[in-house]
Design a protein around this motif. Structure first.
Motif: not given
Ligand code: IMP
Length: 433
Positions: A9-13, A223-229, A242-249
């Motif tokens: 949920l942050q910038w990764g790591d 990575q993390g949500a704040l690095l999401d494209l 990286p967000i949860a929606g990416g798990a679907c695609t």
């Protein structure tokens, strides 16, 4: 049994590797759904430290099928060497499955990533220079090579013959770098394909079959949500979702097949690479977090920028990921600090501002902090909330209140055992089992 997603949920790591590892007891399959070997998962089991860049951390459990989904960009050289490292350390890599639709990071992608960054001097994204962005760009441009292509000499050669001249022109003419030879590159890539042939399959079918048979599948983000494209601090972001929606695609599950999303947080903030970071600490406190928290990039060895916990983007990231539970990591690193701060709002000029902000506003955001008392004792031995000093409980509860979502797991050290599973969240945690 439906699927669970583990997301930063942050910038990764944030410590997603530990989250997956902890949940692994009850899991049959762990699927990476985006990113590439820019990621770094550190899992500590007893005296053993495993650093994984591409293979899902579930590989450390014999009963788990580790899967690299179609949304991942795969550097075959990294995969082959990671499999070799695992075999050398007594972990069987034969269970690893890679999507035949996953795109390949070719050597020219790596060269282009480094060259483009060097060319931007002063305005670099600070990428990991692993070729991630160029590989995703070629995917979107329908000019990519997929893992399945590595298994067929004619398809592969035709594909490379189409794209390589253009990539070579950019490398040689724009960046003054050497290009790649079609015959040599084809031969090298076919050798990767031969080595990886038993692992390259239709992973979406595999995931769907596991779910249909009632197996528990974890989808693991990098990575993390704040690095999401789409949702991060563009352009200072990674090139996937990286967000949860990416798990679907990228993982091959439907939204309604996901029953829970575990959002992973670190008890303070870090960021690697360039881009705005409102709570960054360029002082002794920041250096203390860096050193005590060993905040050096697993992949690049770069020093991570450190700062106070930032609760301003928290509600936003909880919402866009529909995080059902949170895991708060590295609470032990904060021991011994007199006062702790959590950013609860920003001001830009004389106006209050909230997430999401424009890049310009974010660069000028002045965080407003809530101060909390710190605690002195080492807390790595705590196994329940009752074992923690009241100040540490208050810190956890403050973050929980700001997130509006239960913190189900608190981590007080890198080891599997150094974990507090919050008993009062029993019913909510049932989905983990
Ligand atoms: P790329 O993903 O290598 O293109 O890098 C884009 C941005 O994402 C840079 O700021 C990197 O430092 C950051 N990044 C990529 N992977 C990670 C990671 O695993 N942890 C933290 N930052 C990362």
């Amino acid at each position: 049994m439906p699927a669970s997603v583990v997301v930063g949920l942050q910038w990764g790591d944030e410590g997603k590797g530990k989250a997956v590892d902890l949940l692994s007891e009850s899991v049959d399959m762990v699927v990476r759904y985006q990113g590439g070997d820019n990621a770094g998962h550190t899992v500590v089991i007893g005296d053993e430290v495993f650093k994984l860049h591409l293979v899902p951390s579930g590989v450390l459990h014999e009963s788990i099928t580790p899967v690299i989904g179609s949304g991942v960009v795969v550097n075959p050289k990294t995969l082959i060497s990671e499999m070799g490292m695992l075999a050398d350390r007594g972990i069987d890599p034969s269970r690893i499955r890679v999507s035949r639709a996953a795109h390949v990071i070719m050597p020219y992608h790596v060269a282009l990533d480094g060259a483009a960054e060097a060319h931007l001097s002063g305005q670099e994204i600070g990428t990991t220079r692993r070729g991630i962005g160029p590989a995703y760009a070629d995917r979107a441009w329908r000019a990519g090579v997929r893992m399945g292509d590595l298994l067929d000499a004619r398809t592969l050669r035709n594909r490379l013959a189409r794209v390589l001249p253009e990539r070579n022109t950019i490398l040689t003419e724009t960046y003054g770098m050497p290009g790649f030879d079609l015959d040599e590159l084809t031969a090298e890539a076919l050798a990767w394909g031969e080595r990886l042939r038993p692992h390259i399959v239709d992973t979406t079918g595999l995931v769907q079959d596991a779910l249909a048979r009632g197996r528990h599948v974890i989808l693991e983000g990098a990575q993390g949500a704040l690095l999401d494209l789409d949702h991060g601090t563009y352009p200072y972001v990674t090139s996937s979702n990286p967000i949860a929606g990416g798990a679907c695609t990228g993982g091959g599950v439907g939204p309604l097949q996901i029953s829970q999303v575990i959002g992973v947080l670190k008890a303070y903030s870090t960021r690697v690479g360039s881009g705005p970071f409102p709570t960054e600490l360029d002082d002794d406190v920041g250096r203390h977090l860096l050193e005590k928290g060993h905040e050096f990039g697993t992949t690049t060895g770069r020093v991570r920028r450190c700062g106070w916990f930032d609760a301003v983007p928290l509600r936003y990231t909880v919402a866009i990921n529909s995080a059902s539970h949170l895991m708060l990591n590295k609470l032990d690193i904060l021991s011994g600090m007199e006062t702790l701060r959590i950013a609860t709002s920003y001001r830009v000029g004389d106006q209050p501002a909230t997430w999401p902000l424009s890049l310009d506003d974010l660069e000028h955001a002045d965080p407003q902090y809530e101060e909390l008392p710190g605690w002195e004792p080492d807390i790595s031995g705590a196994r329940s909330m009752d074992d923690l000093p009241p100040e540490a409980v208050r810190y956890v509860e403050a973050i929980e209140d700001l997130a509006g979502t239960p913190i189900a797991i608190v981590s007080v050290g890198p080891e599997r055992t150094e974990t507090i599973m919050r008993k009062e969240l029993g019913p909510a945690r049932q989905g983990f089992a």
